[in-house]
Design an enzyme around this catalytic site. Structure first.
Site, PDB file in Angstrom:
ATOM      1  N   ASN A   7       0.728  -1.285  -0.029  1.00 29.58           N
ATOM      2  CA  ASN A   7      -0.305   0.121   0.337  1.00 29.58           C
ATOM      3  C   ASN A   7       0.810   1.470   0.031  1.00 29.58           C
ATOM      4  O   ASN A   7       1.993   2.009   1.196  1.00 29.58           O
ATOM      5  CB  ASN A   7      -0.817   0.359   1.177  1.00 29.58           C
ATOM      6  CG  ASN A   7      -1.538   0.959   1.141  1.00 29.58           C
ATOM      7  OD1 ASN A   7      -1.502   1.911   0.898  1.00 29.58           O
ATOM      8  ND2 ASN A   7      -2.438   1.450   2.390  1.00 29.58           N
ATOM      9  N   ARG A  90      -2.585  -2.214  -3.184  1.00 26.85           N
ATOM     10  CA  ARG A  90      -4.240  -1.615  -2.869  1.00 26.85           C
ATOM     11  C   ARG A  90      -4.365   0.172  -4.047  1.00 26.85           C
ATOM     12  O   ARG A  90      -2.887   0.600  -3.918  1.00 26.85           O
ATOM     13  CB  ARG A  90      -3.672  -0.980  -1.576  1.00 26.85           C
ATOM     14  CG  ARG A  90      -5.054  -0.688  -1.394  1.00 26.85           C
ATOM     15  CD  ARG A  90      -5.912   0.325  -0.115  1.00 26.85           C
ATOM     16  NE  ARG A  90      -6.547   0.553   0.549  1.00 26.85           N
ATOM     17  CZ  ARG A  90      -6.467   0.809   1.284  1.00 26.85           C
ATOM     18  NH1 ARG A  90      -5.923   1.156   2.410  1.00 26.85           N
ATOM     19  NH2 ARG A  90      -7.988   2.142   1.813  1.00 26.85           N
ATOM     20  N   HIS A 179     -13.397   2.935   0.457  1.00 29.16           N
ATOM     21  CA  HIS A 179     -13.018   1.725   1.448  1.00 29.16           C
ATOM     22  C   HIS A 179     -13.958   0.252   0.818  1.00 29.16           C
ATOM     23  O   HIS A 179     -13.885  -0.016   1.777  1.00 29.16           O
ATOM     24  CB  HIS A 179     -13.850   2.591   2.844  1.00 29.16           C
ATOM     25  CG  HIS A 179     -12.999   2.769   3.435  1.00 29.16           C
ATOM     26  ND1 HIS A 179     -13.686   4.346   4.169  1.00 29.16           N
ATOM     27  CD2 HIS A 179     -11.882   3.564   3.888  1.00 29.16           C
ATOM     28  CE1 HIS A 179     -13.637   4.909   5.152  1.00 29.16           C
ATOM     29  NE2 HIS A 179     -11.633   4.882   4.341  1.00 29.16           N
ATOM     30  N   GLY A 211     -11.303   8.075   8.329  1.00 31.64           N
ATOM     31  CA  GLY A 211     -12.168   8.004   7.222  1.00 31.64           C
ATOM     32  C   GLY A 211     -12.799   7.571   7.563  1.00 31.64           C
ATOM     33  O   GLY A 211     -13.512   6.922   8.341  1.00 31.64           O
ATOM     34  N   ARG A 240     -12.020  15.485   7.684  1.00 34.10           N
ATOM     35  CA  ARG A 240     -12.213  15.781   6.577  1.00 34.10           C
ATOM     36  C   ARG A 240     -14.745  16.091   6.814  1.00 34.10           C
ATOM     37  O   ARG A 240     -14.964  15.409   8.016  1.00 34.10           O
ATOM     38  CB  ARG A 240     -12.411  14.894   5.545  1.00 34.10           C
ATOM     39  CG  ARG A 240     -11.514  14.304   4.812  1.00 34.10           C
ATOM     40  CD  ARG A 240     -11.338  13.544   4.129  1.00 34.10           C
ATOM     41  NE  ARG A 240     -10.644  12.117   4.686  1.00 34.10           N
ATOM     42  CZ  ARG A 240     -10.604  11.067   4.722  1.00 34.10           C
ATOM     43  NH1 ARG A 240     -11.455  10.532   3.464  1.00 34.10           N
ATOM     44  NH2 ARG A 240      -9.096   9.962   4.732  1.00 34.10           N
ATOM     45  N   ASP A 282      -8.046  12.303  17.752  1.00 36.85           N
ATOM     46  CA  ASP A 282      -8.009  10.983  18.009  1.00 36.85           C
ATOM     47  C   ASP A 282      -9.309  11.322  18.615  1.00 36.85           C
ATOM     48  O   ASP A 282      -9.680  11.901  19.819  1.00 36.85           O
ATOM     49  CB  ASP A 282      -6.857  10.473  18.636  1.00 36.85           C
ATOM     50  CG  ASP A 282      -6.682   9.050  18.953  1.00 36.85           C
ATOM     51  OD1 ASP A 282      -7.609   8.908  19.231  1.00 36.85           O
ATOM     52  OD2 ASP A 282      -5.432   8.641  18.813  1.00 36.85           O
ATOM     53  N   GLU A 383      -8.653  -5.989   4.930  1.00 33.76           N
ATOM     54  CA  GLU A 383      -8.203  -5.313   3.996  1.00 33.76           C
ATOM     55  C   GLU A 383      -7.056  -6.672   3.869  1.00 33.76           C
ATOM     56  O   GLU A 383      -7.093  -6.521   1.650  1.00 33.76           O
ATOM     57  CB  GLU A 383      -8.103  -3.547   3.840  1.00 33.76           C
ATOM     58  CG  GLU A 383      -9.332  -2.986   4.428  1.00 33.76           C
ATOM     59  CD  GLU A 383      -9.280  -1.398   3.776  1.00 33.76           C
ATOM     60  OE1 GLU A 383      -8.439  -1.113   5.756  1.00 33.76           O
ATOM     61  OE2 GLU A 383      -9.148  -0.547   3.502  1.00 33.76           O
TER      62      GLU A 383
HETATM   63  P1  ADP Z   1      -7.521   5.218   9.580  1.00 38.15           P
HETATM   64  O1  ADP Z   1      -8.696   5.951   8.566  1.00 38.15           O
HETATM   65  O2  ADP Z   1      -6.196   5.990   9.512  1.00 38.15           O
HETATM   66  O3  ADP Z   1      -7.125   3.984   8.690  1.00 38.15           O
HETATM   67  P2  ADP Z   1      -8.324   3.274  11.743  1.00 38.15           P
HETATM   68  O4  ADP Z   1      -9.115   2.340  11.148  1.00 38.15           O
HETATM   69  O5  ADP Z   1      -6.606   2.969  12.352  1.00 38.15           O
HETATM   70  O6  ADP Z   1      -7.995   5.142  10.794  1.00 38.15           O
HETATM   71  O7  ADP Z   1      -8.805   4.639  13.351  1.00 38.15           O
HETATM   72  C1  ADP Z   1      -8.363   5.622  13.660  1.00 38.15           C
HETATM   73  C2  ADP Z   1      -9.280   6.112  14.588  1.00 38.15           C
HETATM   74  O8  ADP Z   1      -9.812   5.106  15.281  1.00 38.15           O
HETATM   75  C3  ADP Z   1      -8.308   7.441  15.800  1.00 38.15           C
HETATM   76  O9  ADP Z   1      -9.133   8.419  15.057  1.00 38.15           O
HETATM   77  C4  ADP Z   1      -8.532   6.965  16.736  1.00 38.15           C
HETATM   78  O10 ADP Z   1      -8.789   7.479  18.047  1.00 38.15           O
HETATM   79  C5  ADP Z   1      -9.176   5.861  17.038  1.00 38.15           C
HETATM   80  N1  ADP Z   1      -9.441   4.391  17.348  1.00 38.15           N
HETATM   81  C6  ADP Z   1      -8.519   3.595  18.126  1.00 38.15           C
HETATM   82  N2  ADP Z   1      -9.134   3.512  19.260  1.00 38.15           N
HETATM   83  C7  ADP Z   1     -10.143   3.511  19.862  1.00 38.15           C
HETATM   84  C8  ADP Z   1     -10.989   3.975  21.241  1.00 38.15           C
HETATM   85  N3  ADP Z   1     -10.386   1.907  21.772  1.00 38.15           N
HETATM   86  N4  ADP Z   1     -12.026   4.649  21.076  1.00 38.15           N
HETATM   87  C9  ADP Z   1     -11.726   5.431  20.811  1.00 38.15           C
HETATM   88  N5  ADP Z   1     -10.912   5.800  18.894  1.00 38.15           N
HETATM   89  C10 ADP Z   1     -10.294   4.861  19.013  1.00 38.15           C
END
Ligand code: ADP
Length: 410
Positions: A7, A90, A179, A211, A240, A282, A383
């Site tokens: 990727n 990807r 996605h 996303g 976004r 986050d 994925e």
């Molecule tokens: P990406 O779109 O970058 O692939 P991910 O699917 O890895 O993203 O998701 C990232 C998000 O998941 C971040 O906003 C992170 O805060 C959230 N996240 C991960 N663990 C937790 C948790 N335990 N509680 C709330 N949010 C979480």
């Protein structure tokens, strides 16, 4: 068969090496900050993890570095590069040209290149990964797996915009959706968990990470999805904005004299929950500060959940019957509170969350009450396994068979 999934982003390369005969992930990792000072690689095997600084000015250097780690005496998992049978890439945008994964040849390369104007940040680095791989392992089969392909089954009614037809004809302006591999994976797993044929299922899948996208799947096919011409549309995301009145950017260009590039940056990188909270993307930080009473973090959480509820309502309306809703990706998999906020108030749809199950998930879990007419699932997305299986099926000649199924559908 050993398959490498790649990727390639603008400054990163993520990889997984998978052995299909042993059904085993051999190694995975990623390089970040390619082309900048301080490039580093994270490399992980079944029993060790390494993080090392390295020099990489471009994707070819990065792919070379991946090879070095995979074959390294100390960190490696293969002796020779010739052990790699195929590579799966990807690719973000397949436009209307690619509705399935394909074996890469010169025409496919031209096709991906021709779609670069639709995904200027993604398709060019994806292509660089293909070209790097082609020059380093010219004999090895390469396959392209597209984020948009799964949504190519959407009907015209769903994907056309009510704007001048010429914009579609000349520039391809329409809804594509993204996605796709994630929505494909989780809907097939949900069908397997219900022991139902995917063809007899109706699901709404919610991929909630940085996303965010929601998809309506009928009989295993996407019939509508919340991201659009670009991944900016639909749900509220980390940075976004999701759907807003299209007049807003025009108004702001008028008021502040922004260039289109500035507006693009603001809507893609400085909006979403980041803009509402003023500080955080986050969702863990947002949850923590919201619980301390911060009004804007609470507002961001409520706005995000409110939009997702509305998307569930829209998609329930077009599906007619609903077997389940599926939560996946970073937030969907890890935040019981976020799932609860989305499901609260949807009881009139027969969506009945079981708080205890929701708070005690481990791996794939059905988190609805036993009496819930619509099941609620938490399914960790995967994925890479879709990429690996597409590559393997294309090489084995089984991919185009009508009865082709993934091993994870069982
Ligand atoms: P990406 O779109 O970058 O692939 P991910 O699917 O890895 O993203 O998701 C990232 C998000 O998941 C971040 O906003 C992170 O805060 C959230 N996240 C991960 N663990 C937790 C948790 N335990 N509680 C709330 N949010 C979480």
């Amino acid at each position: 068969m050993k398959i490498l999934a790649l990727n390639c982003g603008s400054s990163s390369v993520k990889y997984q090496l998978y052995d299909t005969s042993a059904n085993k992930l051999l190694a995975k990792g990623g390089l970040e900050r390619i082309g900048f000072v301080g490039t580093f690689i994270n490399h992980q095997t079944t029993h060790q993890k390494h993080r090392l600084e390295c020099d990489c000015s471009n994707h070819k250097d990065a792919v070379n570095m991946v090879f070095k780690f995979l074959t390294d005496e100390e960190f490696g998992v293969i002796k020779e590069l010739s052990e790699i049978d195929a590579v799966g890439h990807r690719i973000v945008h397949g436009g209307e040209l690619f509705s399935k994964s394909v074996l890469i040849d010169d025409n496919v390369i031209k096709g991906i290149d021709s779609l670069s104007s639709l995904a200027p940040l993604h398709n060019p680095p994806n292509l660089q990964g293909i070209l790097a791989m082609k020059s380093l392992l010219p004999e090895v089969a390469q396959v392209a797996v597209f984020d948009t392909a799964f949504h190519q089954t959407m009907p015209e009614t769903a994907y056309m915009y009510a704007i001048p037809l010429k914009w579609y004809e000349k520039y391809g302006v329409r809804k594509y959706g993204f996605h796709g591999t994630s929505h494909l994976y989780v809907t097939r797993r949900a069908a397997a968990m219900l022991k139902k044929d995917i063809k007899d299922t109706n699901f709404i899948s919610l991929h909630i990470g940085n996303g965010v996208s929601v998809t309506a799947c009928k009989g295993g096919k996407s019939i509508d999805t919340s991201m659009g011409f670009t991944p900016l549309d639909g749900a509220i995301m980390g940075t976004r904005c999701g759907s807003i009145d299209p007049a807003v950017p025009l108004f702001m260009i008028d008021k502040e004299g922004f260039s289109s590039e500035e507006v693009n940056t603001i809507l893609n990188k400085r909006s979403g929950v980041l803009a509402v909270t003023g500080r955080y993307t986050d969702r863990r930080d947002i949850a923590r500060v919201a619980s301390e009473g911060d009004k804007f973090c609470q507002l961001a959480q409520n706005m995000e959940a409110y939009k997702l509820k509305k998307l569930i309502g829209e998609y329930y309306a077009i599906l007619g019957r609903l077997d389940g809703i599926i939560f996946t990706a970073g937030v969907g998999e890890n935040s019981a509170d976020a799932r609860k906020l989305v499901c609260d108030g949807l009881e009139h749809f027969g969506i009945l969350l079981d708080d205890e199950k929701n708070n005690n998930t481990s791996g794939e879990t059905i988190i609805s009450k036993d009496s819930s007419p619509v099941k609620i699932f938490m399914i960790p997305t995967n994925e890479e396994i879709v990429i690996i299986e597409d590559v393997s099926a294309i090489l084995n000649g089984t991919y185009d068979n009508e009865d082709f199924t993934y091993s994870f559908e069982k």
